[in-house]
Design an enzyme around this catalytic site. Structure first.
Site, PDB file in Angstrom:
ATOM      1  CG  HIS A 120       1.571 -20.195  39.506  1.00 51.47           C
ATOM      2  ND1 HIS A 120       2.882 -20.898  39.459  1.00 51.47           N
ATOM      3  CD2 HIS A 120       1.729 -19.658  40.728  1.00 51.47           C
ATOM      4  CE1 HIS A 120       3.612 -20.786  40.602  1.00 51.47           C
ATOM      5  NE2 HIS A 120       2.657 -19.862  41.119  1.00 51.47           N
ATOM      6  CD  GLU A 127       8.740 -20.721  47.508  1.00 50.52           C
ATOM      7  OE1 GLU A 127       7.504 -20.960  47.578  1.00 50.52           O
ATOM      8  OE2 GLU A 127       9.626 -21.126  46.799  1.00 50.52           O
ATOM      9  CG  ASP A 164      11.177 -24.626  41.702  1.00 50.77           C
ATOM     10  OD1 ASP A 164      10.047 -25.305  40.944  1.00 50.77           O
ATOM     11  OD2 ASP A 164      10.797 -24.136  42.916  1.00 50.77           O
ATOM     12  CG  HIS A 182       7.774 -18.829  38.627  1.00 49.84           C
ATOM     13  ND1 HIS A 182       6.999 -19.244  37.771  1.00 49.84           N
ATOM     14  CD2 HIS A 182       7.990 -19.834  39.656  1.00 49.84           C
ATOM     15  CE1 HIS A 182       6.209 -20.290  37.992  1.00 49.84           C
ATOM     16  NE2 HIS A 182       7.039 -20.689  39.058  1.00 49.84           N
ATOM     17  CE  LYS A 214      11.092 -24.934  46.957  1.00 52.83           C
ATOM     18  NZ  LYS A 214       9.697 -24.042  46.932  1.00 52.83           N
TER      19      LYS A 214
HETATM   20  C1  BG6 Z   1       6.171 -23.219  41.965  1.00 46.98           C
HETATM   21  C2  BG6 Z   1       7.630 -23.920  42.174  1.00 46.98           C
HETATM   22  O1  BG6 Z   1       6.423 -23.108  40.445  1.00 46.98           O
HETATM   23  O2  BG6 Z   1       6.055 -22.219  42.455  1.00 46.98           O
HETATM   24  C3  BG6 Z   1       7.508 -23.931  43.739  1.00 46.98           C
HETATM   25  O3  BG6 Z   1       7.690 -24.998  41.726  1.00 46.98           O
HETATM   26  C4  BG6 Z   1       7.133 -22.736  44.498  1.00 46.98           C
HETATM   27  O4  BG6 Z   1       8.727 -24.530  44.375  1.00 46.98           O
HETATM   28  C5  BG6 Z   1       6.078 -22.079  43.748  1.00 46.98           C
HETATM   29  O5  BG6 Z   1       7.030 -22.829  45.783  1.00 46.98           O
HETATM   30  C6  BG6 Z   1       5.845 -20.540  44.261  1.00 46.98           C
HETATM   31  O6  BG6 Z   1       4.391 -19.900  43.842  1.00 46.98           O
HETATM   32  P1  BG6 Z   1       3.864 -19.036  44.888  1.00 46.98           P
HETATM   33  O7  BG6 Z   1       2.667 -18.828  43.824  1.00 46.98           O
HETATM   34  O8  BG6 Z   1       3.524 -19.504  46.154  1.00 46.98           O
HETATM   35  O9  BG6 Z   1       4.990 -17.670  44.800  1.00 46.98           O
END
Ligand code: BG6
Length: 458
Positions: A168, A206, A225, A230, A329
């Site tokens: 995403h 985060e 993760d 990402h 986190k």
């Molecule tokens: C997800 C992870 O893919 O992305 C999560 O599994 C994480 O652990 C999340 O919190 C973060 O996404 P965003 O869009 O909030 O940065």
């Protein structure tokens, strides 16, 4: 992009991902694309009353801002099936039941990786509906070998152009912003290289802690993760060569080209990788327990909740520039973005009282922003130099990241999906890190929840 009719089948429809992210994301897409001819089918192992499924659909679509009539219409037309996706006969009957001529089916696996893989093994034995597309959630595999094996299996089911590996972060406005800022301005591209840039940091810290996700997270950790997919993908977009066109072939070829040149930092002055785990602390007045005290966590796994990696992109554009990727986190300020630190000027004319501070550009991720610090003359004494920051918020996309990703899948455009070789390359980059961590070469440090990470890392 114009869409033909399509049936979106969510496998794992009763799960959290569907409710929290997929359907609201679809809701944001439907709001901006009322013309979208999409039929929704939910399926999961769990028996769910069809009325309950419809209610969930209409609520989650509305949560994404979809117009009430549209959400209700889709909810009234959607179906729900109880289905064991690992049962060949059941899968065959299910697909035959939903197949309609001229309406390609998307099978979206919102399921744990092991089950998605088993379901794909089942699919590889069946005769499949014409034009079937497959969408797979991250994590895609758990190592280079497993990602390779999964890719082989998937391409025996459908060709690569009909496989959509979901990340995403590629649906975040950041990706398009990066392309726009860099290639839509005369002033950035000429300095986007090792001659001018000293270091780059891509950070996704985060404030959230484990949030009840031990079942998945304790086996993954921050490196798999967040960094594996990402952050490496964001880095590839940031650092790639210039595309002539932004399309699925060119963009992903250039991302691959950059990732292939990427290796763990081996020079002086940088630590290639670090890991740490949070201990009890406070975030925004909320008590956070030790990670190891969270329900479902096995302390023996030594799972990291903060990972940091420094890599080098070994090509003429980037040689010698450290790219630091960091995510964790339960961290203090929850900063997400790209920090680009430029080199000092080659020569500052004599006569100024002080050094010119180097330029810094910060590209914020969710919320999107850009800030450029430049050197200016100080107000009091004109011969003093100081830093002034020019900054602006960038507009948010009305479509949430999952909506953007679904848009590509529903229209059959893999631009924002992860190509198979790209997914493998990301695992290849991390392989020496896994080896160093499992041999105990890199200690598991500790930080207090709500802090900025271990003090020894500063
Ligand atoms: C997800 C992870 O893919 O992305 C999560 O599994 C994480 O652990 C999340 O919190 C973060 O996404 P965003 O869009 O909030 O940065």
């Amino acid at each position: 992009m114009p869409n033909g009719p399509v049936t979106l089948v969510i496998l794992g429809a009763s799960g959290d991902l569907t409710r929290r992210l997929l359907l609201p994301g679809l809701g944001t897409l439907l709001r901006t694309r009322p013309d979208l001819d999409v039929k929704l089918v939910g399926a999961a192992f769990e028996a769910l009353d069809e009325a309950e499924w419809r209610k969930r659909v209409s609520e989650a679509l509305a949560d994404g801002g979809c117009r009430v009539e549209r959400a209700e219409r889709m909810a009234s037309e959607t179906r729900y099936a109880q289905l064991d996706v690992t049962d060949g006969a059941a899968m065959k009957a299910f697909l035959a039941d939903i197949d309609e001529a001229g309406r390609p089916i998307v099978l979206y696996f919102a399921l744990p990786p092991a089950i998605s893989q088993k379901a794909c093994e089942v699919l590889s034995t069946l005769e499949l509906p014409v034009g079937l597309r497959v969408a797979i959630e991250k994590p895609f595999g758990s190592s280079l070998e497993s990602a390779r094996a999964f890719n082989q299996l998937l391409t025996s089911v459908v060709p690569e152009e009909r496989i959509f590996r979901v990340d995403h972060y590629l649906g975040k406005a950041t990706v398009v912003n990066l392309l726009g800022i860099r290639f839509g301005n005369r002033i950035f591209e000429p300095v986007w290289n090792a001659n001018n840039i000293e270091r780059v940091e891509i950070i996704a810290d985060e404030g959230l802690a484990l949030e009840g996700r031990a079942g998945y997270y304790d086996k993954a950790g921050a490196l798999k993760d967040m960094i594996q997919s990402h952050l490496l993908l964001v880095m590839a977009i940031f650092a790639m060569e210039e595309p002539a066109n932004i399309d699925a072939v060119e963009l992903r070829d250039l991302m691959m080209h950059t990732l292939r040149a990427t290796k763990l930092w081996s020079g002086e002055g940088e630590v290639p990788s670090r890991r740490a785990r949070y201990a009890a602390g406070t975030i925004d007045g909320r008590e956070v327990p030790d990670y190891t005290a969270e329900p479902g966590v096995d302390p023996a796994r030594q799972t990291e909740t903060l990972a940091q990696l420094t890599v080098e992109i070994c090509n003429a554009r980037w040689a010698g520039v450290p790219f630091r990727l960091r995510s964790g986190k339960a961290l203090g300020d929850g900063f997400r973005g790209i920090v680009v630190k430029f080199k000092p000027v080659a020569h500052l004319p004599g006569g100024f009282h002080n050094e010119a501070p180097p330029n810094v550009m910060v590209i914020g991720i969710s919320p999107e922003s850009i800030a450029l610090s430049i050197t200016t003359n100080a107000e009091g004494d004109r011969w003093d130099l100081e830093q002034t920051t020019l900054s602006t918020e960038l507009s948010e996309s009305p479509i949430r990241p999952y909506g953007e990703i679904l848009d590509g899948i529903l229209s059959g455009d893999p631009l924002l999906s992860v190509r198979g070789d790209v997914a493998e390359e990301c695992w290849r980059i991390l392989t020496p890190v896994f080896e160093a961590w499992s041999s105990g070469e890199v200690p598991l440090d500790e930080y207090t929840a709500g802090s900025y990470g271990p003090t020894s890392w500063n």
